[in-house]
Design an enzyme around this catalytic site. Sequence first.
Site, PDB file in Angstrom:
ATOM      1  N   SER A  80       0.921  -1.420   0.498  1.00 53.62           N
ATOM      2  CA  SER A  80      -0.118   0.025  -0.209  1.00 53.62           C
ATOM      3  C   SER A  80       0.994   1.217   0.316  1.00 53.62           C
ATOM      4  CB  SER A  80      -1.088  -0.141   1.263  1.00 53.62           C
ATOM      5  OG  SER A  80      -1.917  -0.798   1.109  1.00 53.62           O
ATOM      6  N   LYS A  83       0.579   3.423  -2.808  1.00 58.25           N
ATOM      7  CA  LYS A  83      -0.673   4.695  -3.593  1.00 58.25           C
ATOM      8  C   LYS A  83       0.086   5.706  -3.053  1.00 58.25           C
ATOM      9  CE  LYS A  83      -3.768   0.895  -1.336  1.00 58.25           C
ATOM     10  NZ  LYS A  83      -4.346   0.538  -0.002  1.00 58.25           N
ATOM     11  N   TYR A 205      -3.035  -1.876 -10.755  1.00 59.30           N
ATOM     12  CA  TYR A 205      -3.095  -2.243  -8.994  1.00 59.30           C
ATOM     13  C   TYR A 205      -2.576  -2.731  -8.438  1.00 59.30           C
ATOM     14  CZ  TYR A 205      -4.735  -2.164  -4.113  1.00 59.30           C
ATOM     15  OH  TYR A 205      -4.796  -2.489  -2.844  1.00 59.30           O
TER      16      TYR A 205
HETATM   17  N1  GLN Z   1      -2.193  -5.053  -2.223  1.00 64.14           N
HETATM   18  C1  GLN Z   1      -2.694  -5.504  -0.821  1.00 64.14           C
HETATM   19  C2  GLN Z   1      -3.762  -5.337  -1.366  1.00 64.14           C
HETATM   20  O1  GLN Z   1      -5.114  -5.007  -1.829  1.00 64.14           O
HETATM   21  C3  GLN Z   1      -1.897  -3.436  -0.278  1.00 64.14           C
HETATM   22  C4  GLN Z   1      -3.061  -3.800   1.170  1.00 64.14           C
HETATM   23  C5  GLN Z   1      -2.157  -2.619   1.867  1.00 64.14           C
HETATM   24  O2  GLN Z   1      -0.616  -2.781   1.636  1.00 64.14           O
HETATM   25  N2  GLN Z   1      -2.833  -2.464   3.125  1.00 64.14           N
HETATM   26  O3  GLN Z   1      -4.437  -6.153  -0.442  1.00 64.14           O
END
Ligand code: GLN
Length: 335
Positions: A80, A83, A205
């Site tokens: 994440s 992001k 993603y």
């Molecule tokens: N790839 C993970 C997901 O989509 C990312 C979530 C995270 O790092 N909090 O669930």
Amino acid sequence: MTATDEWRAEAIAHSTGASLLQTFLNDLHNRFQPLRDGKVADYIPELAKADPNWFAICIVTTDGRIFEVGDADQLFTIQSISKVFVHGLALEEHGRDFLLTKVGVEPTGDAFNAIILDEVSKRPYNPMVNAGAIATTSLIKGSCPTERLNRMLDMFRRYIGHDIFVDIATFMSERTTGLRNKAMAYLMQHFGMIDSRVDEALDLYFQQCSLMVNCRDLAVMAATLANHGINPLTGDRAISECYIRDILSVMYTCGMYNYAGEWAYRVGIPAKSGVSGGIIAVVPNQIGIAVFSPPLDKRGNSVRGVAVCEALSQHFGLHLLDSSMGCQKFLDMLN
Ligand code: GLN
């Protein structure tokens, strides 16, 4: 004092400040290595292979100095934390106003993978939770999936300063098990928040989450944000300065999921965590911090990562709203 004496005195003070910081990081590493709380994420099967003992702390200053301890070379997937940077790319490509029509900037208080959208606007709440991140990723420009992936890789390369690769095993692991993410993406398509290329958006993603980094890379990326968008090691601009404010605001309010409020209260600096155990934190104009340790608490934040950031913030007075403390003095200490 001659000029040489002055120079020497300055050099000693410099190295004293620097060695004090290095000693402090070593102590933190020793103090928190025995912590056994938390659990390595296993809902993405590939992540379960991580060693719970991996632990690294790294700080990169905006003038390009690196301080690190522990497993700073250990590679892991960025998850994440990606992001933050994809949000930046979408801001550059579409501008603030358009992006706000597709993704909000409101903290949710819910888990990162919650299947919820704003009831009125139907937007996902913010770009730091999965729904908002998938919507943001779906906006990345390019004529085909390869071009979109390459745009993303170019962007990450500017922040890190070297090539970056997708871990295919993690990508496939996410792709075959990420049913919640798929459910969210199709719900967003239903409400017109993402277009019909849903599977391509999901693939991109999953690819961005599966990029391989080490703790030092993350600290350089955080330091680039602290340094107004310029990578302090390469001197390359990774993102236009005008969007740093947007990125850091959203990190500050939403970066630690349903711990974001308490984090802002206790640690007080913009941050982002990922389920592979990384956390980045940014002290504007001063430093980028990264911690890596796979065991997570119930909210999906690295247990040792949170502990280290709290200790650093307290010790150096990094809380942005603490006017009596010395966050402005951080570099002075090193100089
Ligand atoms: N790839 C993970 C997901 O989509 C990312 C979530 C995270 O790092 N909090 O669930």
